[in-house]
Design a protein around this motif. Structure first.
Motif, PDB file in Angstrom:
ATOM      1  N   GLU A   1       6.089   3.316  -8.050  1.00  0.00           N
ATOM      2  CA  GLU A   1       5.259   4.268  -8.796  1.00  0.00           C
ATOM      3  C   GLU A   1       4.726   5.380  -7.896  1.00  0.00           C
ATOM      4  O   GLU A   1       4.659   6.539  -8.309  1.00  0.00           O
ATOM      5  CB  GLU A   1       4.095   3.515  -9.449  1.00  0.00           C
ATOM      6  CG  GLU A   1       3.203   4.384 -10.312  1.00  0.00           C
ATOM      7  CD  GLU A   1       2.111   3.581 -10.985  1.00  0.00           C
ATOM      8  OE1 GLU A   1       1.195   4.213 -11.562  1.00  0.00           O
ATOM      9  OE2 GLU A   1       2.166   2.339 -10.932  1.00  0.00           O
ATOM     10  N   ASP A   2       4.341   5.042  -6.672  1.00  0.00           N
ATOM     11  CA  ASP A   2       3.814   6.030  -5.722  1.00  0.00           C
ATOM     12  C   ASP A   2       4.615   5.934  -4.430  1.00  0.00           C
ATOM     13  O   ASP A   2       4.167   5.362  -3.429  1.00  0.00           O
ATOM     14  CB  ASP A   2       2.329   5.770  -5.433  1.00  0.00           C
ATOM     15  CG  ASP A   2       1.448   6.030  -6.637  1.00  0.00           C
ATOM     16  OD1 ASP A   2       1.630   7.090  -7.266  1.00  0.00           O
ATOM     17  OD2 ASP A   2       0.589   5.196  -6.946  1.00  0.00           O
ATOM     18  N   PRO A   3       5.814   6.510  -4.406  1.00  0.00           N
ATOM     19  CA  PRO A   3       6.669   6.366  -3.222  1.00  0.00           C
ATOM     20  C   PRO A   3       6.155   7.173  -2.030  1.00  0.00           C
ATOM     21  O   PRO A   3       5.305   8.063  -2.179  1.00  0.00           O
ATOM     22  CB  PRO A   3       8.017   6.909  -3.707  1.00  0.00           C
ATOM     23  CG  PRO A   3       7.652   7.897  -4.789  1.00  0.00           C
ATOM     24  CD  PRO A   3       6.450   7.299  -5.468  1.00  0.00           C
TER      25      PRO A   3
ATOM     26  N   ARG B   1      -2.707   8.870  -1.765  1.00  0.00           N
ATOM     27  CA  ARG B   1      -2.064   7.591  -1.504  1.00  0.00           C
ATOM     28  C   ARG B   1      -3.104   6.640  -0.917  1.00  0.00           C
ATOM     29  O   ARG B   1      -4.170   7.059  -0.464  1.00  0.00           O
ATOM     30  CB  ARG B   1      -0.887   7.733  -0.530  1.00  0.00           C
ATOM     31  CG  ARG B   1       0.320   8.478  -1.073  1.00  0.00           C
ATOM     32  CD  ARG B   1       1.008   7.711  -2.177  1.00  0.00           C
ATOM     33  NE  ARG B   1       2.259   8.322  -2.625  1.00  0.00           N
ATOM     34  CZ  ARG B   1       2.361   9.196  -3.601  1.00  0.00           C
ATOM     35  NH1 ARG B   1       1.256   9.605  -4.233  1.00  0.00           N
ATOM     36  NH2 ARG B   1       3.542   9.675  -3.967  1.00  0.00           N
ATOM     37  N   ASP B   2      -2.785   5.352  -0.904  1.00  0.00           N
ATOM     38  CA  ASP B   2      -3.682   4.390  -0.270  1.00  0.00           C
ATOM     39  C   ASP B   2      -3.890   4.746   1.195  1.00  0.00           C
ATOM     40  O   ASP B   2      -5.005   4.685   1.717  1.00  0.00           O
ATOM     41  CB  ASP B   2      -3.100   2.977  -0.364  1.00  0.00           C
ATOM     42  CG  ASP B   2      -3.044   2.451  -1.781  1.00  0.00           C
ATOM     43  OD1 ASP B   2      -3.949   2.785  -2.573  1.00  0.00           O
ATOM     44  OD2 ASP B   2      -2.105   1.700  -2.103  1.00  0.00           O
TER      45      ASP B   2
ATOM     46  N   ASP C   1      10.968   1.297  -1.810  1.00  0.00           N
ATOM     47  CA  ASP C   1       9.740   2.072  -2.007  1.00  0.00           C
ATOM     48  C   ASP C   1      10.004   3.315  -2.852  1.00  0.00           C
ATOM     49  O   ASP C   1       9.154   3.716  -3.655  1.00  0.00           O
ATOM     50  CB  ASP C   1       9.164   2.473  -0.643  1.00  0.00           C
ATOM     51  CG  ASP C   1       7.929   3.331  -0.758  1.00  0.00           C
ATOM     52  OD1 ASP C   1       6.849   2.780  -1.067  1.00  0.00           O
ATOM     53  OD2 ASP C   1       8.034   4.557  -0.565  1.00  0.00           O
TER      54      ASP C   1
ATOM     55  N   GLU D   1       0.838  -1.204   0.000  1.00  0.00           N
ATOM     56  CA  GLU D   1       0.000   0.000   0.000  1.00  0.00           C
ATOM     57  C   GLU D   1       0.872   1.253   0.000  1.00  0.00           C
ATOM     58  O   GLU D   1       1.805   1.372   0.798  1.00  0.00           O
ATOM     59  CB  GLU D   1      -0.917   0.014   1.224  1.00  0.00           C
ATOM     60  CG  GLU D   1      -1.924  -1.110   1.245  1.00  0.00           C
ATOM     61  CD  GLU D   1      -2.813  -1.065   2.477  1.00  0.00           C
ATOM     62  OE1 GLU D   1      -3.853  -1.743   2.463  1.00  0.00           O
ATOM     63  OE2 GLU D   1      -2.469  -0.357   3.453  1.00  0.00           O
ATOM     64  N   SER D   2       0.550   2.206  -0.874  1.00  0.00           N
ATOM     65  CA  SER D   2       1.308   3.459  -0.916  1.00  0.00           C
ATOM     66  C   SER D   2       0.991   4.299   0.311  1.00  0.00           C
ATOM     67  O   SER D   2      -0.098   4.216   0.885  1.00  0.00           O
ATOM     68  CB  SER D   2       0.984   4.225  -2.198  1.00  0.00           C
ATOM     69  OG  SER D   2      -0.402   4.512  -2.278  1.00  0.00           O
TER      70      SER D   2
END
Length: 342
Positions: free
Chosen positions: A124-126, A140-141, A120, A84-85
């Motif tokens: 794609e979404d660090p 983000r998630d 991380d 999960e981001s």
């Protein structure tokens, strides 16, 4: 002049509690929200942690205990939920820097945590660490939010100075902050709602901050409940619920919030906090809206993305042969249900 129209359907949040406060406070309840099948879940919704020894140092404008707590929370997130981001938001730039320092210090002590951070950073979404003023446009998630402000010493008084929240645009900035998460939002706070003095003359941002903390503490927003207490819309829905009850499945009618409701939600007999299925009944209100077929297809796609299993029963088919309509559904429900002895 062209008439002003606002997009009302809200898609980002995968649990209605994530948008419930903003919908109530900033949008006047006008958004159409899609109910989540995760009524009680570790992976979805709002979490709240009180940092009992947190203190806000007004000269430096930071809260070291909250920074340490968030660093530990980030490590735990990467240990348990790496898929999960994650984003972290503080109320000012000084606190953002302390969070970065705390995470860096913890990573030096824990090589595995350092490896997780490096991996991380290539994704794609660090992980991002930002402050209130520059988080707009990000999502983000999971979002960790630090209230930052608090007493100058444990148990002390909270001075009513809340930085950008005290400004004329503070309310709008809070709305942006509260709507960044897709699955879960975790609030860390050194103060409670009772510590914020927000009378009628207070800035609207300060009032919203107090009300949001109260929402986090109690989970209550003027009875914004998924179990709405609304009766079934039609005798058709009542008949479907009665037949399912005879088959061993209790149901809740009109589950949802803020203008959108699932006709019948079937409760898992072994885990009452979970819904097994949503059933849409083509009943009395079905033909009341334009382009209803297209809207229903989109609505069902959104609900299924949120994790719902959706079945539709047409009234014409039901009245011809109700048993034939429900038997396949009952077989599926029996295959999905949780047994209480497990």
């Amino acid at each position: 002049m062209f008439p002003v129209r606002r997009l009302r359907w809200h898609y980002r949040s995968q649990h209605e509690s994530l948008i419930a406060f903003s919908n109530h406070t900033f949008y006047g309840g006008d958004l159409v929200l899609f109910p989540s099948p995760h009524k009680k879940s570790d992976s979805h919704g709002i979490r709240y942690s009180r940092v009992s020894n947190g203190c806000f140092v007004s000269g430096s404008r930071w809260n070291l205990e909250e920074a340490k707590a968030i660093a530990e929370a980030v490590r735990k997130h990467f240990e348990q939920w790496r898929e999960e981001s994650l984003g972290v938001v503080a109320m000012n730039a000084q606190q953002r820097q302390q969070i970065e320092n705390a995470i860096e210090a913890l990573a030096k002590e824990d090589p595995l945590f350092q490896t997780w951070l490096e991996e991380d950073a290539l994704g794609e979404d660090p992980l991002f660490i930002k402050n209130l003023e520059n988080v707009q446009g990000d999502e983000r998630d999971v979002i960790f939010t630090l209230m930052t402000y608090g007493p100058s010493e444990p148990g002390g008084k909270v001075f009513q100075r809340f930085g950008p929240i005290n400004s004329d645009v503070g309310r709008r900035r809070l709305n942006v902050l509260f709507t960044r998460s897709k699955k879960r939002m975790h609030i860390f706070s050194s103060m409670g709602s009772e510590d914020i003095v927000a009378g009628a003359s207070a800035k609207r941002g300060v009032q919203a901050l107090r009300d949001f903390l109260a929402f986090c503490e109690t989970g209550s927003l003027h009875k914004t409940e998924r179990d709405t207490g609304r009766p079934p819309d039609s005798d058709f829905e009542i008949a479907v619920m009665a037949t399912l009850r005879d088959a061993g499945f209790e149901c809740a009618p009109q589950v949802g919030v803020a203008g959108f409701f699932i006709d019948v939600a079937v409760i898992d007999p072994g885990n009452p906090g979970r819904y097994l299925m949503g059933i849409e009944c083509d009943g009395a209100t079905y033909h009341c809206t334009k382009s209803v077929r297209d809207r229903d297809r989109l609505r069902q796609a959104i609900l299924e993305r949120l994790g719902w299993r959706i079945h539709r029963i047409w009234s014409t088919d039901w009245f011809k042969n109700p048993r034939a309509e429900l038997q396949p559904i009952i077989r599926e429900l029996n295959s999905l249900k949780t047994f209480s002895n497990q």
